[in-house]
Write a protein that holds these residues in place. Structure first.
Motif, PDB file in Angstrom:
ATOM      1  N   ALA A 120     -12.419 -12.121 -13.397  1.00  0.00           N
ATOM      2  CA  ALA A 120     -13.422 -11.652 -12.432  1.00  0.00           C
ATOM      3  C   ALA A 120     -12.803 -10.700 -11.417  1.00  0.00           C
ATOM      4  CB  ALA A 120     -14.055 -12.848 -11.727  1.00  0.00           C
ATOM      5  N   ILE A 121     -11.618 -11.043 -10.920  1.00  0.00           N
ATOM      6  CA  ILE A 121     -10.926 -10.178  -9.955  1.00  0.00           C
ATOM      7  C   ILE A 121     -10.559  -8.843 -10.591  1.00  0.00           C
ATOM      8  CG2 ILE A 121      -8.760  -9.920  -8.666  1.00  0.00           C
ATOM      9  CD1 ILE A 121     -10.787 -11.645  -7.236  1.00  0.00           C
ATOM     10  N   THR A 122     -10.097  -8.886 -11.830  1.00  0.00           N
ATOM     11  CA  THR A 122      -9.704  -7.650 -12.529  1.00  0.00           C
ATOM     12  C   THR A 122     -10.894  -6.712 -12.689  1.00  0.00           C
ATOM     13  OG1 THR A 122      -7.939  -8.787 -13.716  1.00  0.00           O
ATOM     14  CG2 THR A 122      -8.731  -6.721 -14.661  1.00  0.00           C
ATOM     15  N   LEU A 123     -12.039  -7.236 -13.103  1.00  0.00           N
ATOM     16  CA  LEU A 123     -13.227  -6.410 -13.288  1.00  0.00           C
ATOM     17  C   LEU A 123     -13.727  -5.852 -11.954  1.00  0.00           C
ATOM     18  CD1 LEU A 123     -15.132  -8.605 -15.909  1.00  0.00           C
ATOM     19  CD2 LEU A 123     -13.973  -6.422 -16.319  1.00  0.00           C
ATOM     20  N   THR A 124     -13.614  -6.632 -10.893  1.00  0.00           N
ATOM     21  CA  THR A 124     -14.028  -6.155  -9.571  1.00  0.00           C
ATOM     22  C   THR A 124     -13.118  -5.030  -9.099  1.00  0.00           C
ATOM     23  OG1 THR A 124     -14.898  -8.351  -9.031  1.00  0.00           O
ATOM     24  CG2 THR A 124     -14.505  -6.854  -7.199  1.00  0.00           C
ATOM     25  N   LYS A 125     -11.821  -5.171  -9.303  1.00  0.00           N
ATOM     26  CA  LYS A 125     -10.880  -4.102  -8.918  1.00  0.00           C
ATOM     27  C   LYS A 125     -11.133  -2.828  -9.712  1.00  0.00           C
ATOM     28  CE  LYS A 125      -6.539  -5.061  -8.122  1.00  0.00           C
ATOM     29  NZ  LYS A 125      -5.156  -5.601  -8.275  1.00  0.00           N
ATOM     30  N   ALA A 126     -11.650  -3.000 -10.933  1.00  0.00           N
ATOM     31  CA  ALA A 126     -11.972  -1.835 -11.759  1.00  0.00           C
ATOM     32  C   ALA A 126     -13.313  -1.206 -11.373  1.00  0.00           C
ATOM     33  CB  ALA A 126     -11.994  -2.245 -13.230  1.00  0.00           C
ATOM     34  N   GLU A 127     -13.932  -1.743 -10.308  1.00  0.00           N
ATOM     35  CA  GLU A 127     -15.216  -1.258  -9.792  1.00  0.00           C
ATOM     36  C   GLU A 127     -16.319  -1.368 -10.846  1.00  0.00           C
ATOM     37  OE1 GLU A 127     -14.798   2.582  -7.981  1.00  0.00           O
ATOM     38  OE2 GLU A 127     -13.157   1.945  -6.679  1.00  0.00           O
ATOM     39  N   MET A 128     -16.250  -2.441 -11.634  1.00  0.00           N
ATOM     40  CA  MET A 128     -17.260  -2.672 -12.660  1.00  0.00           C
ATOM     41  C   MET A 128     -18.287  -3.702 -12.215  1.00  0.00           C
ATOM     42  SD  MET A 128     -14.869  -2.590 -16.086  1.00  0.00           S
ATOM     43  CE  MET A 128     -16.279  -2.426 -17.176  1.00  0.00           C
ATOM     44  N   GLY A 129     -18.178  -4.153 -10.971  1.00  0.00           N
ATOM     45  CA  GLY A 129     -19.118  -5.126 -10.451  1.00  0.00           C
ATOM     46  C   GLY A 129     -18.518  -5.845  -9.262  1.00  0.00           C
ATOM     47  N   ILE A 130     -19.286  -6.731  -8.657  1.00  0.00           N
ATOM     48  CA  ILE A 130     -18.801  -7.556  -7.567  1.00  0.00           C
ATOM     49  C   ILE A 130     -18.756  -8.997  -8.067  1.00  0.00           C
ATOM     50  CG2 ILE A 130     -19.735  -6.011  -5.805  1.00  0.00           C
ATOM     51  CD1 ILE A 130     -22.038  -8.007  -5.482  1.00  0.00           C
ATOM     52  N   THR A 131     -18.020  -9.846  -7.355  1.00  0.00           N
ATOM     53  CA  THR A 131     -17.935 -11.238  -7.790  1.00  0.00           C
ATOM     54  C   THR A 131     -18.092 -12.171  -6.599  1.00  0.00           C
ATOM     55  OG1 THR A 131     -16.676 -12.764  -9.181  1.00  0.00           O
ATOM     56  CG2 THR A 131     -15.429 -11.512  -7.561  1.00  0.00           C
ATOM     57  N   ILE A 132     -18.424 -13.421  -6.901  1.00  0.00           N
ATOM     58  CA  ILE A 132     -18.612 -14.444  -5.873  1.00  0.00           C
ATOM     59  C   ILE A 132     -17.634 -15.574  -6.162  1.00  0.00           C
ATOM     60  CG2 ILE A 132     -20.252 -16.109  -4.888  1.00  0.00           C
ATOM     61  CD1 ILE A 132     -22.497 -14.222  -5.930  1.00  0.00           C
ATOM     62  N   LEU A 133     -16.927 -16.013  -5.119  1.00  0.00           N
ATOM     63  CA  LEU A 133     -15.955 -17.082  -5.329  1.00  0.00           C
ATOM     64  C   LEU A 133     -15.591 -17.752  -4.009  1.00  0.00           C
ATOM     65  CD1 LEU A 133     -13.210 -15.542  -4.232  1.00  0.00           C
ATOM     66  CD2 LEU A 133     -13.138 -14.657  -6.538  1.00  0.00           C
ATOM     67  N   PRO A 134     -15.011 -18.957  -4.054  1.00  0.00           N
ATOM     68  CA  PRO A 134     -14.479 -19.574  -2.837  1.00  0.00           C
ATOM     69  C   PRO A 134     -13.213 -18.844  -2.408  1.00  0.00           C
ATOM     70  CG  PRO A 134     -14.898 -21.206  -4.557  1.00  0.00           C
ATOM     71  CD  PRO A 134     -14.946 -19.866  -5.206  1.00  0.00           C
ATOM     72  N   ASP A 135     -13.102 -18.566  -1.130  1.00  0.00           N
ATOM     73  CA  ASP A 135     -12.035 -17.712  -0.610  1.00  0.00           C
ATOM     74  C   ASP A 135     -10.880 -18.542  -0.056  1.00  0.00           C
ATOM     75  OD1 ASP A 135     -10.606 -15.558   0.387  1.00  0.00           O
ATOM     76  OD2 ASP A 135     -11.731 -15.520   2.270  1.00  0.00           O
ATOM     77  N   ILE A 136      -9.708 -18.364  -0.654  1.00  0.00           N
ATOM     78  CA  ILE A 136      -8.482 -18.973  -0.127  1.00  0.00           C
ATOM     79  C   ILE A 136      -7.584 -17.831   0.325  1.00  0.00           C
ATOM     80  CG2 ILE A 136      -6.531 -20.491  -0.618  1.00  0.00           C
ATOM     81  CD1 ILE A 136      -8.183 -21.714  -2.871  1.00  0.00           C
ATOM     82  N   ILE A 137      -7.373 -17.719   1.622  1.00  0.00           N
ATOM     83  CA  ILE A 137      -6.723 -16.532   2.190  1.00  0.00           C
ATOM     84  C   ILE A 137      -5.384 -16.201   1.529  1.00  0.00           C
ATOM     85  CG2 ILE A 137      -5.667 -15.613   4.302  1.00  0.00           C
ATOM     86  CD1 ILE A 137      -7.949 -16.877   5.873  1.00  0.00           C
ATOM     87  N   PRO A 138      -4.483 -17.158   1.286  1.00  0.00           N
ATOM     88  CA  PRO A 138      -3.181 -16.774   0.713  1.00  0.00           C
ATOM     89  C   PRO A 138      -3.258 -16.108  -0.650  1.00  0.00           C
ATOM     90  CG  PRO A 138      -3.111 -19.017   1.568  1.00  0.00           C
ATOM     91  CD  PRO A 138      -4.537 -18.596   1.585  1.00  0.00           C
ATOM     92  N   ILE A 139      -4.347 -16.352  -1.407  1.00  0.00           N
ATOM     93  CA  ILE A 139      -4.393 -15.763  -2.756  1.00  0.00           C
ATOM     94  C   ILE A 139      -5.323 -14.553  -2.832  1.00  0.00           C
ATOM     95  CG2 ILE A 139      -3.838 -18.005  -3.764  1.00  0.00           C
ATOM     96  CD1 ILE A 139      -6.673 -18.204  -4.786  1.00  0.00           C
ATOM     97  N   ARG A 140      -5.741 -14.057  -1.686  1.00  0.00           N
ATOM     98  CA  ARG A 140      -6.564 -12.842  -1.702  1.00  0.00           C
ATOM     99  C   ARG A 140      -5.804 -11.671  -2.316  1.00  0.00           C
ATOM    100  NH1 ARG A 140      -9.609 -11.994   4.129  1.00  0.00           N
ATOM    101  NH2 ARG A 140     -11.222 -13.613   3.876  1.00  0.00           N
ATOM    102  N   ASP A 141      -6.558 -10.797  -2.971  1.00  0.00           N
ATOM    103  CA  ASP A 141      -5.983  -9.551  -3.475  1.00  0.00           C
ATOM    104  C   ASP A 141      -6.149  -8.490  -2.397  1.00  0.00           C
ATOM    105  OD1 ASP A 141      -5.769  -6.938  -4.824  1.00  0.00           O
ATOM    106  OD2 ASP A 141      -5.683  -8.144  -6.658  1.00  0.00           O
TER     107      ASP A 141
END
Length: 293
Positions: free
Chosen positions: A229-250
């Protein structure tokens, strides 16, 4: 077959002289001869050709030479393991997590737990949720980093480390990155990257379902993991929804919370703390680590 027989055989094989072999292992020459004869009788073969002038290995003696060395070496290693077991035996400590991004927690925690247990040998397993839940229940792992599940599906006892807000994740170029909060209505026309159950938290699945009611299949990209999900979002192919844990943010992405500050507990599952000082200490260290976020 015993060790003195094998020691005598190897000493004679090395020196090709019974007298020198006896001197090397500190027994009499007749005792060496007796041990070699008893070994040959037990094996049913001749190991040496002996004349009044010389001693040499037979073909069977050559064949047996490497086995004899290996047997004595294995016996020595086995004895050393028993004598020094407190010093050399590692303390196996198995940790499970669902995504490779969570491994970012581990270096600091493992450095500190090693001060508490110098002989610790960590085993880290990154597997799907169901597999890790089963491992915890069957003692295949000691602890499991995970979001809290409902009581019916929980694999063990849970200690909370962090309240993870559910967020919408955008590429840095997306216009909604400047929003303070996200409303469901903001996403009705957006292409989504959707993590499929059971690889997403029920609270996230509920939000996704509300948004997807008004979406065409062409507006959705389904994926099996957080990393995908993160990879596809970084590729600007969509947005994603997830629980946010600050240390593992991209750092290449933007994280915006949903209206209402919806959050899910993140922490550690374990089976018991009774007679488990290592698990207790690790949980204490993990609480200290997450208290800074």
């Amino acid at each position: 077959m015993n060790t003195i027989q094998l020691q005598c055989f190897l000493a004679v094989a090395e020196n090709l002289n019974f007298a020198r072999a006896a001197e090397e292992i500190h027994i009499t020459q007749p005792a060496v001869t007796h041990q070699i004869n008893s070994l040959e009788n037990e094996l049913g073969v001749k190991l040496f050709k002996r004349t009044t002038r010389s001693v040499s290995l037979t073909t069977d003696g050559f064949r047996f030479l490497s086995d004899a060395k290996k047997i004595l070496n294995d016996m020595h290693i086995a004895k050393m393991r028993l004598v020094h077991k407190e010093e050399t035996e590692p303390v196996i400590f198995s940790i499970g997590c669902h995504t490779s991004r969570e491994l970012i927690f581990f270096p600091d925690l493992l450095k500190k737990i090693q001060l508490f247990a110098p002989s610790i040998h960590p085993v880290i397993k990154t597997l799907p949720m169901r597999a890790l839940n089963n491992l915890l229940q069957t003692d295949g792992i000691d602890i499991l980093f995970s979001f809290q599940e409902n009581e019916k599906t929980a694999p063990g006892k849970f200690v909370e480390l962090y309240k993870a807000p559910i967020v919408c994740v955008f590429p840095a170029t997306h216009p909604l990155t400047f929003a303070k909060v996200i409303h469901i209505e903001d996403l009705l026309s957006e292409q989504l990257t959707v993590q499929e159950p059971p690889n997403t938290h029920p609270a996230v699945f509920t939000l996704q379902s509300q948004i997807l009611q008004n979406h065409n299949p062409s507006d959705m990209l389904f994926c099996e993991s957080y990393e995908a999900a993160i990879t596809l979002t970084k590729a600007e192919m969509g947005i994603t929804i997830l629980p946010d844990i600050i240390p593992i943010r991209d750092p290449a992405l933007c994280y915006v919370p949903f209206e209402g500050n919806i959050s899910v507990p993140y922490g550690i599952y374990y089976k018991t703390l009774k007679n488990q000082p290592l698990i207790k200490k690790f949980i204490t260290l993990a609480k200290e680590y997450f208290s800074s976020f």
